[in-house]
Scaffold this active site. Structure first.
Site, PDB file in Angstrom:
ATOM      1  N   HIS A 230      60.152  40.824  85.561  1.00 22.00           N
ATOM      2  CA  HIS A 230      59.428  39.773  86.273  1.00 22.00           C
ATOM      3  C   HIS A 230      58.596  38.881  85.347  1.00 22.00           C
ATOM      4  O   HIS A 230      58.058  37.869  85.812  1.00 22.00           O
ATOM      5  CB  HIS A 230      58.549  40.394  87.366  1.00 22.00           C
ATOM      6  N   SER A 254      60.853  37.383  93.566  1.00 17.27           N
ATOM      7  CA  SER A 254      60.536  38.730  93.103  1.00 17.27           C
ATOM      8  C   SER A 254      61.219  39.744  94.000  1.00 17.27           C
ATOM      9  O   SER A 254      61.575  39.443  95.146  1.00 17.27           O
ATOM     10  CB  SER A 254      59.024  38.967  93.127  1.00 17.27           C
ATOM     11  N   ASP A 255      61.383  40.947  93.503  1.00 16.74           N
ATOM     12  CA  ASP A 255      61.789  42.046  94.375  1.00 16.74           C
ATOM     13  C   ASP A 255      60.536  42.561  95.086  1.00 16.74           C
ATOM     14  O   ASP A 255      59.410  42.254  94.700  1.00 16.74           O
ATOM     15  CB  ASP A 255      62.469  43.159  93.573  1.00 16.74           C
ATOM     16  N   ALA A 256      60.749  43.331  96.140  1.00 13.82           N
ATOM     17  CA  ALA A 256      59.636  43.760  96.982  1.00 13.82           C
ATOM     18  C   ALA A 256      58.629  44.605  96.205  1.00 13.82           C
ATOM     19  O   ALA A 256      59.010  45.608  95.583  1.00 13.82           O
ATOM     20  CB  ALA A 256      60.148  44.548  98.188  1.00 13.82           C
ATOM     21  N   ALA A 258      57.284  44.184  93.492  1.00 11.71           N
ATOM     22  CA  ALA A 258      57.383  44.158  92.028  1.00 11.71           C
ATOM     23  C   ALA A 258      56.218  43.445  91.348  1.00 11.71           C
ATOM     24  O   ALA A 258      55.796  43.878  90.269  1.00 11.71           O
ATOM     25  CB  ALA A 258      58.708  43.533  91.608  1.00 11.71           C
TER      26      ALA A 258
END
Length: 308
Positions: A230, A254-256, A258
């Site tokens: 990230h 973003s991923d959850a 993250a």
């Protein structure tokens, strides 16, 4: 001055479909306050009533169907689709998935007060199946970057549709980069030598982005060579560099959770304001964090802005 202009009822430029898209976007951004812009960095974006903007949400899972939304067609997992070696079939699967996603978007509103389901489809997964023991292989097409890229492009084109102006759904590639393990996925680091990086892991993403078929990408939970994905410079130096010749920008999500992981459990930054600023500068456009609680991530971003 016309009476329409004097009364403030003249249609703003961003509402004029005859204008170029970039001009409309620039006009809309110029009308947003800093607070409204910051709020749009969270997955759950609030309405802006004074401009007639409805609330919306980024992201709907669409890897092999949208049955998590309700009754819908379930297609084989990606590894099963990959075993067909049939790009046209994979494209038609994605077309069916996007049509059902459109149907949910228009006709089914979640119980949560966050508006309709998103037309941004978080699919396909282009991560390579590097080791069958790592617990994430059902989401990818194969261990081969060429095969994976071809099927990934087919899935993107099926999701997006063939209209010259409008997308049926907006495909977002997952997960950038070198990710397919499950255990400790937020803290493990994938060690990639330069040749492996360029000829293997990046090689699955590059053809799909350069083809113009993708509209975005999602950063991965893991680290690569000790740096969290990230805040990876590869978002700008590779992903977005590939996209520029296509004339399209990539929307990077973003991923959850993250963004929060950058502080805990990764301990890569000392505090969340610093980590969120670093992610934003690295190229993260939307923070999927704290579910519908946008106040926490937005508060961190506001603090980062205040701290310079």
């Amino acid at each position: 001055m016309s009476s329409a202009s004097a009364s403030g009822s003249e249609r703003p430029a961003f509402r004029d479909p005859a204008l170029p898209l970039q001009k409309r976007v620039d006009d809309l951004l110029s009308r947003l306050t800093p607070e409204e812009r910051i709020a749009m960095l969270h997955q759950h974006v609030p309405a802006v009533p004074r401009l007639g903007l409805a609330a919306f949400r980024t992201g709907s899972e669409a890897l092999h169907g949208v049955s998590w939304m309700g009754v819908a067609t379930v297609f084989p997992q990606a590894v099963g689709l990959g075993a067909t070696w049939d790009e046209d079939l994979v494209r038609r699967v994605a077309e069916a998935v996007s049509v059902e996603l459109r149907a949910f978007h228009h006709h089914r509103v979640p119980a949560l007060g966050d508006g309709p389901h998103s037309l941004q489809a978080w699919a396909p997964v282009l991560n390579l199946l590097r080791d069958p023991r790592w617990g994430r292989n059902e989401e990818g097409y194969s261990e081969d970057p060429v095969h994976t890229a071809r099927l990934g492009e087919a899935y993107c084109r099926g999701l997006a549709g063939d209209h010259p102006t409008y997308l049926r759904a907006a495909p977002v590639l997952k997960h950038f980069l070198a990710y397919n393990n499950e255990d400790d996925r937020c803290t493990t680091s994938s060690g990639l030598r330069p040749r492996v990086l360029h000829e293997y892991d990046l090689a699955a993403f590059r053809p799909v982005v350069t083809s113009g078929a993708a509209t975005g990408a999602m950063a991965a939970y893991n680290l690569v060579n000790g740096r969290p994905c990230h805040v990876s410079p590869l978002i700008e130096t590779e992903l977005r560099r590939w996209a520029r010749p296509t004339g399209h920008e990539l929307f990077v999500v973003s991923d959850a959770e993250a963004p929060s992981n950058l502080v805990d459990p990764e301990h890569y930054f000392d505090d969340h304001a610093e980590s969120h600023a670093a992610a934003l500068k690295a190229g993260i456009d939307s923070f999927t964090d704290h579910d519908e609680d946008s106040a926490t991530p937005v508060g961190r971003l506001r603090e980062a802005l205040e701290r310079g």
